[in-house]
Design an enzyme around this catalytic site. Structure first.
Site, PDB file in Angstrom:
ATOM      1  N   LEU A 104       0.731  -1.647   0.049  1.00  0.00           N
ATOM      2  CA  LEU A 104       0.488   0.070  -0.048  1.00  0.00           C
ATOM      3  C   LEU A 104       1.090   1.550  -0.065  1.00  0.00           C
ATOM      4  O   LEU A 104       1.717   1.087   0.665  1.00  0.00           O
ATOM      5  CB  LEU A 104      -1.109   0.102   1.422  1.00  0.00           C
ATOM      6  N   ASP A 105       0.179   2.196  -1.577  1.00  0.00           N
ATOM      7  CA  ASP A 105       1.383   3.194  -0.710  1.00  0.00           C
ATOM      8  C   ASP A 105       0.191   4.108   0.628  1.00  0.00           C
ATOM      9  O   ASP A 105      -0.555   3.510   1.099  1.00  0.00           O
ATOM     10  CB  ASP A 105       1.113   4.608  -1.667  1.00  0.00           C
ATOM     11  N   TRP A 106       1.255   5.040   1.040  1.00  0.00           N
ATOM     12  CA  TRP A 106       0.833   5.141   2.775  1.00  0.00           C
ATOM     13  C   TRP A 106      -0.531   5.533   2.975  1.00  0.00           C
ATOM     14  O   TRP A 106      -1.220   6.767   2.399  1.00  0.00           O
ATOM     15  CB  TRP A 106       2.001   6.297   3.206  1.00  0.00           C
TER      16      TRP A 106
END
Ligand code: NOJ
Length: 765
Positions: free
Chosen positions: A272-274
């Site tokens: 996941l991107d943050w």
């Protein structure tokens, strides 16, 4: 809601919705489990054995982030104490270890792209990877194949190597192999069509921008470098903040389950991107790891398995993919440090973990030299003799005064007020030029801070100390006095860019004015531009007193020394532009990011109607003369091209209705070779980037399909051999969902840039 995988795979990927009229991403379920093919075989065997011993809670625990006060890693996974699994530290990225002491600052990816040098690319990645390992970082959050550079204003374009998918793909692959050879997991990001910072994330009821991209464009442009990365064995891929065809990247089953895990047969884990998660369902859509916290799954994922909305096999697959990545790069060995050991809060007492090793030094300097591109030279360079007097102007010549481990410094800003604040496209943006000092990187996740910056003014002064050269400097005036006895006037300007903002423009009046003012008084004015992206030069490039211009990109910590060597002729320019430098903003097919300026929408849409016609593909198609074309760069020597030999090795068109799937080995088969001889006909040694472009029927006039960096000594020749694969000749067929070699005539161009074609021929298929 489960759909038949087979039925969906043969459906057209993206269909227009009848209700909203917006492009839609079709669902692809279930999520295909990793197969452990090829180089992954042993890693999968080990991971499967390991995961078999884990409870559901333990499996869930390693698929998510936890707050750890003990280190400053961008993220930490859970651990499995019962089985002595230490967990993993994940951290940024592009220029070296971020927010840390005792590390190096490498040239940025754009600078590496401008070098076109695969060996240096690998070496940089290998030594950088070693620093991550020394610090106890398991997962390096790079390299970057997206944004590719659809809009020249893109705030993160500099984090990638090039707007060209072929060049980007090759250098991403070399970087991945380098990082993973060093023992860290590489993360290819951001998947996919993450082409702008404007509306990059949802805020206050406004959705993130939807990149509406058709299947053919997706494959031939944006997915292309990801294919190279997966083939190179990348162990992790980061999904992106934006929506693609109206579904968020990190819950897009078509892209994660369909394209990445089925079509490309990706065996690593999707990260996941943050904070980019929006729902629990993303587990079924193919997402494998959450960061930086537990997001929508945390303990809910355990419950979701218990109540049947997520199958335990899916969680087992997540854990297997994560552990397989860990085994693949050898982190099960005894020599991997405690995760996050070298990445402590710098204001608290901490052990000194010096990650720098002597072998990296020449790679950092060579890399800094190699990404400088000389675009104009009226015989001003190299200096004919040691100058008696040099005059140095411009805010970009010296080191910024702010501290070296924060972002203001990296951006050359003196205060956060100067940097400005921006969240949405309509808000305040910051100055195009970072006037607080020289820049060696762009901003935020891709940036890092070194022990020193060899800034231009210091480097020229050190040289002056040896040679007795008199240096004048004035770094603040916009219209400085010029000592009439100056042998040369060097003007330093920059163009900054950072994650979180798209740029305001491609040139700024202050810097252009400064150059014109100096040029009006100094007959030998040399302009040096540190640039985190495309920076236009037409305001002054034809001024007769501007005798030379260097696009110095983002060289990392050895910036000044690299430049001094180049200007004094101790090193030779060999960089070439990894993008097109236009005469005007309006020459670019796509200029502004979608949704810039006043807008009422809460649902921003961005239609990629230009298709694959981005950068030089657009300039060539529309016959627009650029100022400096893609692949352009001058040298101190000259090269002659001769003896083109084209050998088709049984290349045949695909029959109607048949094509080669993306994961098929046949796609990488060499089906033609092209040879040429490059002779150094000039006075000095120097490196040349020989480039091969193909004219594929029903496609842009030219597309890069090969490059070789060679350095024949004066009067000597090197034979370059380009091996062209089936993929290089193919176009994406939306009906069969595969790659097709069409019948017809393929033009073959070999030359020194995309418009300096020296040899041409063709292949009839
Ligand atoms: C968000 C950025 O988009 C990504 O590139 C980075 O790796 C993470 N933040 C972690 O810092």
């Amino acid at each position: 809601m489960l759909f038949s995988l087979t039925a969906l795979l043969f459906a057209p990927s993206f269909v227009a919705s009848t209700t909203s009229g917006y492009a839609q991403s079709s669902p692809v379920f279930p999520s295909p489990p990793g197969k452990g093919a090829g180089i992954w075989a042993d890693a999968y065997e080990n991971a499967q054995d390991f995961v078999r011993q884990m409870t559901l809670e333990e499996k869930v625990n390693i698929t998510r982030g936890f707050t750890v006060t003990d280190n400053v890693c961008a993220g930490n996974t859970g651990t499995v104490p019962r089985l002595a699994w230490p967990g993993m530290c994940l951290h940024d990225a592009g220029n070296g270890v971020r927010a840390a002491d005792l590390v190096n600052s490498y040239p940025s990816a754009l600078h590496v792209g401008a070098s076109w040098d695969r060996n240096l690319t690998y070496d940089r990645a290998y030594y950088m990877g070693q620093e991550f390992k020394a610090k106890g970082i398991n997962v390096l959050l790079g390299p970057n194949a997206g944004p590719l550079g659809r809009t020249p204003l893109g705030g993160r374009n500099w984090e990638g190597f090039s707007v060209d998918p072929y060049l980007s793909g090759q250098l991403n692959a070399d970087t991945i192999v380098g990082h993973q050879d060093a023992g860290v997991i590489a993360t290819l990001k951001h998947f996919i069509a993450n082409e702008q910072e404007t509306y990059r994330r949802p805020y206050f009821g406004v959705e993130a921008v939807s990149a509406n991209v058709d299947d053919k464009t997706l494959h031939e442009l944006y997915l292309w470098p990801f294919m190279d990365g997966v083939r190179a064995g990348v162990a992790s891929v980061m999904c992106s903040y934006n929506r693609i065809n109206n579904t968020y990247g990190c819950e897009n089953s078509k892209l994660m389950n369909g394209v990445l895990k089925t079509e490309l047969a990706f065996d690593g884990f999707v990260l996941l991107d943050w904070n980019a998660q929006h729902n629990l369902e993303s587990a079924n859509a193919g997402l494998d790891m959450l960061m930086p916290g537990g997001g929508f799954w945390g303990n809910n994922l355990t419950q979701a398995v218990q109540n049947g909305s997520v199958n335990e096999d899916r969680v087992t697959d997540m854990a297997t993919r994560i552990l397989a990545a860990w085994f693949l790069v050898g982190q099960n060995g005894t020599n991997f440090p405690v995760p996050g050991i070298g990445l402590k809060n710098l204001t608290q007492p901490h052990e000194q973990v010096d990650a720098r090793i002597p072998e990296s030094k020449p790679v950092i300097l060579e890399g800094a030299i190699a990404g400088h591109v000389l675009v104009k030279n009226n015989d001003a360079l190299p200096f004919k003799k040691n100058p008696t007097m040099l005059s140095i102007y411009g805010y970009d010549a010296t080191i910024p005064g702010t501290k070296n481990t924060d972002n203001l410094f990296q951006l050359g800003y003196t205060s956060s007020a100067e940097m400005g604040q921006a969240v949405l496209g309509t808000e305040q943006h910051f100055n195009q030029a970072a006037k607080g000092g020289t820049i060696v990187t762009g901003g935020r996740a891709g940036a890092n801070g070194p022990a020193y910056i060899d800034d231009p003014l210091s480097a020229f002064q050190q040289r002056a100390k040896v040679d007795g050269t008199w240096i004048n400097w004035d770094l603040t005036s916009s219209n400085p006095d010029v000592n009439a006895a100056s042998d040369a006037c060097l003007v330093f300007i920059n163009a900054i860019a950072t994650e979180g903002w798209d740029r305001e423009g491609l040139h700024d009046d202050f810097s252009d004015g400064l150059i014109l003012n100096v040029a009006s008084k100094c007959a030998n004015t040399i302009v040096i531009i540190h640039a985190a992206g495309i920076r236009l030069v037409d305001q002054w490039i034809d001024h007769p007193n501007v005798t030379a211009t260097v696009i110095a990109h983002l060289p990392g910590q050895d910036s000044g020394e690299a430049l001094v060597k180049l200007l004094y002729g101790e090193a030779v320019f060999s960089g070439k532009l990894p993008y097109t430098l236009a005469k005007n903003e309006s020459d670019y097919g796509v200029y502004a990011a979608c949704g810039r300026g006043p807008t009422n929408t809460t649902d921003p849409q961005c239609d990629f109607t230009e298709g694959v016609y981005v950068d030089y593909r657009h300039f060539d198609e529309k016959d627009i003369l650029p100022r400096f074309e893609f692949g352009y760069g001058l040298s101190y020597t000259t090269f002659n091209y001769s003896s083109l030999a084209i050998e088709p090795l049984g290349i045949k068109p695909d029959a109607q209705g048949s094509s080669t799937p993306s994961s098929d080995e046949a796609l990488w088969e060499v089906i033609a070779t092209v040879n040429a001889t490059v002779t150094n006909t000039g006075p000095v040694a120097g490196a040349e980037v020989a480039q091969l472009y193909l004219g594929i029927p029903n496609s842009p006039p030219k597309q890069l399909r090969g490059f070789k960096k060679i350095n024949p000594s004066p009067e000597n020749s090197t034979e370059v051999v380009f091996e062209l694969t089936r993929r290089d000749f193919s176009v994406w067929d939306v009906i069969t969902q595969g790659w097709v070699v069409q019948s017809g005539e393929y033009a073959v161009y070999v030359g020194a840039s995309s418009r300096d074609i020296r040899l041409d021929g063709s292949i009839t298929v």
